[in-house]
Scaffold this motif. Structure first.
Motif, PDB file in Angstrom:
ATOM      1  N   LEU A  92       0.719  -1.227  -0.109  1.00 38.91           N
ATOM      2  CA  LEU A  92      -0.066  -0.073  -0.129  1.00 38.91           C
ATOM      3  C   LEU A  92       0.772   1.344  -0.102  1.00 38.91           C
ATOM      4  N   LYS A  93       0.740   2.218  -0.805  1.00 39.26           N
ATOM      5  CA  LYS A  93       1.282   3.378  -1.018  1.00 39.26           C
ATOM      6  C   LYS A  93       0.797   4.598  -0.036  1.00 39.26           C
ATOM      7  N   PRO A  94       1.419   5.351   0.466  1.00 42.61           N
ATOM      8  CA  PRO A  94       1.087   6.125   1.585  1.00 42.61           C
ATOM      9  C   PRO A  94      -0.335   6.907   0.853  1.00 42.61           C
ATOM     10  N   GLY A  95      -1.109   7.268   1.964  1.00 47.01           N
ATOM     11  CA  GLY A  95      -2.476   7.969   1.481  1.00 47.01           C
ATOM     12  C   GLY A  95      -3.710   7.162   1.398  1.00 47.01           C
ATOM     13  N   VAL A  96      -3.610   5.882   1.426  1.00 41.07           N
ATOM     14  CA  VAL A  96      -4.629   4.796   1.180  1.00 41.07           C
ATOM     15  C   VAL A  96      -5.479   4.699   2.496  1.00 41.07           C
ATOM     16  N   THR A  97      -6.641   5.008   2.476  1.00 39.57           N
ATOM     17  CA  THR A  97      -7.565   5.131   3.609  1.00 39.57           C
ATOM     18  C   THR A  97      -8.545   3.622   3.654  1.00 39.57           C
ATOM     19  N   PRO A  98      -9.091   3.421   4.895  1.00 38.05           N
ATOM     20  CA  PRO A  98     -10.089   2.359   4.635  1.00 38.05           C
ATOM     21  C   PRO A  98     -11.140   2.613   3.638  1.00 38.05           C
ATOM     22  N   SER A  99     -11.353   4.166   3.464  1.00 38.64           N
ATOM     23  CA  SER A  99     -12.495   4.652   2.519  1.00 38.64           C
ATOM     24  C   SER A  99     -12.204   4.109   1.045  1.00 38.64           C
ATOM     25  N   SER A 100     -10.764   4.159   0.747  1.00 38.85           N
ATOM     26  CA  SER A 100     -10.302   4.111  -0.319  1.00 38.85           C
ATOM     27  C   SER A 100     -10.504   2.597  -0.657  1.00 38.85           C
ATOM     28  N   LEU A 101      -9.953   1.697   0.286  1.00 38.40           N
ATOM     29  CA  LEU A 101      -9.960   0.298  -0.095  1.00 38.40           C
ATOM     30  C   LEU A 101     -11.605  -0.125  -0.347  1.00 38.40           C
ATOM     31  N   GLN A 102     -12.405   0.583   0.452  1.00 37.72           N
ATOM     32  CA  GLN A 102     -13.886   0.154   0.239  1.00 37.72           C
ATOM     33  C   GLN A 102     -14.491   0.644  -1.099  1.00 37.72           C
ATOM     34  N   GLU A 103     -14.067   1.907  -1.611  1.00 41.23           N
ATOM     35  CA  GLU A 103     -14.564   2.698  -2.945  1.00 41.23           C
ATOM     36  C   GLU A 103     -14.029   1.437  -4.002  1.00 41.23           C
ATOM     37  N   ALA A 104     -12.574   1.212  -3.835  1.00 42.63           N
ATOM     38  CA  ALA A 104     -12.154   0.442  -4.895  1.00 42.63           C
ATOM     39  C   ALA A 104     -12.753  -1.006  -5.044  1.00 42.63           C
ATOM     40  N   SER A 105     -12.881  -1.609  -3.886  1.00 39.98           N
ATOM     41  CA  SER A 105     -13.712  -2.885  -3.761  1.00 39.98           C
ATOM     42  C   SER A 105     -15.239  -2.759  -4.559  1.00 39.98           C
ATOM     43  N   ASN A 106     -16.019  -1.595  -4.058  1.00 40.35           N
ATOM     44  CA  ASN A 106     -17.288  -1.504  -4.609  1.00 40.35           C
ATOM     45  C   ASN A 106     -17.393  -1.325  -6.256  1.00 40.35           C
ATOM     46  N   PHE A 107     -16.070  -0.470  -6.621  1.00 40.74           N
ATOM     47  CA  PHE A 107     -15.953  -0.046  -8.100  1.00 40.74           C
ATOM     48  C   PHE A 107     -15.984  -1.648  -8.865  1.00 40.74           C
ATOM     49  N   LEU A 108     -14.962  -2.507  -8.286  1.00 41.34           N
ATOM     50  CA  LEU A 108     -14.644  -3.601  -9.180  1.00 41.34           C
ATOM     51  C   LEU A 108     -15.807  -4.571  -9.001  1.00 41.34           C
ATOM     52  N   ASN A 109     -16.596  -4.690  -7.719  1.00 39.44           N
ATOM     53  CA  ASN A 109     -17.711  -5.753  -7.752  1.00 39.44           C
ATOM     54  C   ASN A 109     -18.669  -5.251  -8.721  1.00 39.44           C
ATOM     55  N   ALA A 110     -19.084  -3.962  -8.952  1.00 40.35           N
ATOM     56  CA  ALA A 110     -20.048  -3.424  -9.945  1.00 40.35           C
ATOM     57  C   ALA A 110     -19.799  -3.841 -11.228  1.00 40.35           C
ATOM     58  N   ARG A 111     -18.524  -4.029 -11.341  1.00 44.00           N
ATOM     59  CA  ARG A 111     -17.758  -4.187 -12.988  1.00 44.00           C
ATOM     60  C   ARG A 111     -17.574  -5.504 -13.185  1.00 44.00           C
ATOM     61  N   LEU A 112     -17.223  -6.375 -12.338  1.00 40.66           N
ATOM     62  CA  LEU A 112     -16.458  -7.580 -12.491  1.00 40.66           C
ATOM     63  C   LEU A 112     -17.530  -8.784 -12.293  1.00 40.66           C
ATOM     64  N   LYS A 113     -18.448  -8.281 -11.450  1.00 37.35           N
ATOM     65  CA  LYS A 113     -19.392  -9.611 -11.008  1.00 37.35           C
ATOM     66  C   LYS A 113     -20.057 -10.403 -12.364  1.00 37.35           C
ATOM     67  N   GLY A 114     -19.842 -11.698 -12.255  1.00 36.83           N
ATOM     68  CA  GLY A 114     -20.524 -12.579 -13.301  1.00 36.83           C
ATOM     69  C   GLY A 114     -19.419 -12.807 -14.521  1.00 36.83           C
TER      70      GLY A 114
ATOM     71  N   ASP B 271     -10.956   8.293  -5.950  1.00 34.70           N
ATOM     72  CA  ASP B 271      -9.890   9.218  -5.666  1.00 34.70           C
ATOM     73  C   ASP B 271      -8.504   8.411  -6.042  1.00 34.70           C
ATOM     74  N   ALA B 272      -7.472   9.118  -6.064  1.00 35.57           N
ATOM     75  CA  ALA B 272      -6.416   8.447  -6.739  1.00 35.57           C
ATOM     76  C   ALA B 272      -5.874   7.376  -6.011  1.00 35.57           C
ATOM     77  N   ALA B 273      -5.945   7.086  -4.652  1.00 31.28           N
ATOM     78  CA  ALA B 273      -5.552   5.751  -4.004  1.00 31.28           C
ATOM     79  C   ALA B 273      -6.436   4.877  -4.389  1.00 31.28           C
ATOM     80  N   ALA B 274      -7.658   5.072  -4.517  1.00 30.24           N
ATOM     81  CA  ALA B 274      -8.642   3.918  -4.815  1.00 30.24           C
ATOM     82  C   ALA B 274      -8.666   3.543  -6.251  1.00 30.24           C
ATOM     83  N   ALA B 275      -8.423   4.357  -7.315  1.00 27.57           N
ATOM     84  CA  ALA B 275      -8.050   4.080  -8.589  1.00 27.57           C
ATOM     85  C   ALA B 275      -6.648   3.392  -8.998  1.00 27.57           C
ATOM     86  N   ARG B 276      -5.696   3.598  -8.171  1.00 29.58           N
ATOM     87  CA  ARG B 276      -4.424   2.976  -8.320  1.00 29.58           C
ATOM     88  C   ARG B 276      -4.628   1.486  -7.774  1.00 29.58           C
TER      89      ARG B 276
END
Length: 356
Positions: free
Chosen positions: A174-196, A218-223
């Motif tokens: 994890l690079k500096p600046g990654v917060t729990p909300s960034s982790l959740q945001e990245a998870s939600n983004f991928l779940n919406a587009r990868l499921k199935g 945010d930049a951290a979630a996109a990364r």
């Protein structure tokens, strides 16, 4: 009993020829040396030396035996080894101590997917005395769920659950600046587009969506989204893993010192990742152990090597991948066939158990 798929019926040999041929092959596999009529006499063949030599000559003319150099003894040809394996080889159960070692080293809890594959390759190498090979599976099933889990301030676990229940975990820095909300945001983004969708398909088609992600997240979630996709799929150049352990064992063969060119060729063969994976992928359609001897595979035709391989699969009989042993053609087939078979079964159950 071990599931084994013979590739050809035993040709018609009379009982005398069959008995002499079996003894020659068994002695050769044990010693690595040409076998002569005198040696056969000492094994209990109730025939005169002249009768034994005549039968050996007939077997040589039939293409089952060969006389190396100027030796009076005979060794089996690749066709002869194929005949022996398919029609005369007696395969017993795996030794109890081998079962215990495989169970102890492979079936333990807490082992990651990659660690299990590497351990299986090392096990095969150590127990069989050749090179152990394991091909990681293709990812055909659709994605059920993805998640990024923080393990500390500088490390996360990327978890992917497939529709078939397969779970794949990857450690990510994890690079500096990654917060729990960034982790959740990245998870939600991928779940919406990868499921199935199969991961390989989604990864190819998400170029434009990744551009959009940089604007939406945010930049951290996109990364995290980009790095997660690369980690799960192995990156553009590592979509399939081939694990080879025990190359040094190939130098322990009795004939290795005298035949270094063959060993060098075999080492070169072991670097042909795509061809080796293709060979193991072909095994995945089998119901049991498959054996390839010498020129039966283009890859090993020059080195004159043998491959004993089997698919590993889930309890629902879905093939996950394949594993095997590579070595000289005088491998101990009777021992290695059940060894490969049992290791494949335990690996399949172990990986399947991770997913339940």
């Amino acid at each position: 009993m071990t599931a084994f798929m013979p590739s050809a019926p035993l040709p018609l040999l009379d009982q005398r020829a069959r008995d002499i041929f079996r003894r020659i092959v068994e002695t050769y596999l044990e010693t690595g040396e040409p076998v002569g009529s005198r040696t056969l006499s000492l094994t209990g063949v109730a025939l005169s030396s002249a009768s034994i030599r005549n039968t050996m000559q007939d077997l040589t003319l039939a293409g089952l035996l060969a006389s190396p150099h100027t030796s009076a003894g005979r060794i089996p040809t690749h066709a002869g080894l194929r005949l022996f394996v398919d029609g005369l080889l007696e395969i017993g159960d795996l030794a109890a101590e081998d079962r215990r070692e495989i169970d102890a080293r492979l079936a333990g809890r807490g082992r990651s997917f990659d660690e299990a594959l590497g351990e299986a390759s090392s096990l095969l190498s150590g127990l069989a005395g050749g090179a152990g090979i394991v091909a990681s599976p293709t990812r055909e099933a659709g994605v059920r769920h993805v998640e990024f889990v923080a393990l500390g301030p500088d490390q996360a676990l990327a978890v992917l659950v497939a529709d078939d229940g397969t779970v794949e975990n990857r450690l990510m820095p994890l690079k500096p600046g990654v917060t729990p909300s960034s982790l959740q945001e990245a998870s939600n983004f991928l779940n919406a587009r990868l499921k199935g969708r199969p991961l390989s398909e989604a990864r190819r088609e998400m170029g434009a969506e990744l551009d959009a992600a940089r604007r939406e997240l945010d930049a951290a979630a996109a990364r995290l989204v980009e790095e997660g996709l690369a980690a799960w799929s192995g990156g553009p150049d590592r979509e399939r893993a081939l694990i080879v352990r025990g190359r040094a064992n190939l130098l322990q063969d009795r004939g290795a010192v005298e035949d270094l060119e063959r060993v060098r060729t075999l080492f070169d063969d072991l670097e042909q990742k795509e061809q080796l994976i293709g060979l193991l992928d072909g095994v995945s359609s089998a119901e049991g152990v498959r054996i390839f001897i010498g020129a039966e595979t283009r890859l090993f035709s020059l080195s004159g090597s043998a491959v004993i391989a089997a698919p590993y699969m889930t309890d629902r009989r879905r093939v996950i991948g394949a594993l095997g042993v590579i070595g000289p053609t005088r491998l101990n087939y009777a021992r290695i066939i059940p060894l490969v078979d049992y290791t494949a079964r335990v690996l399949g159950r172990m990986l399947d158990g991770q997913n339940t």
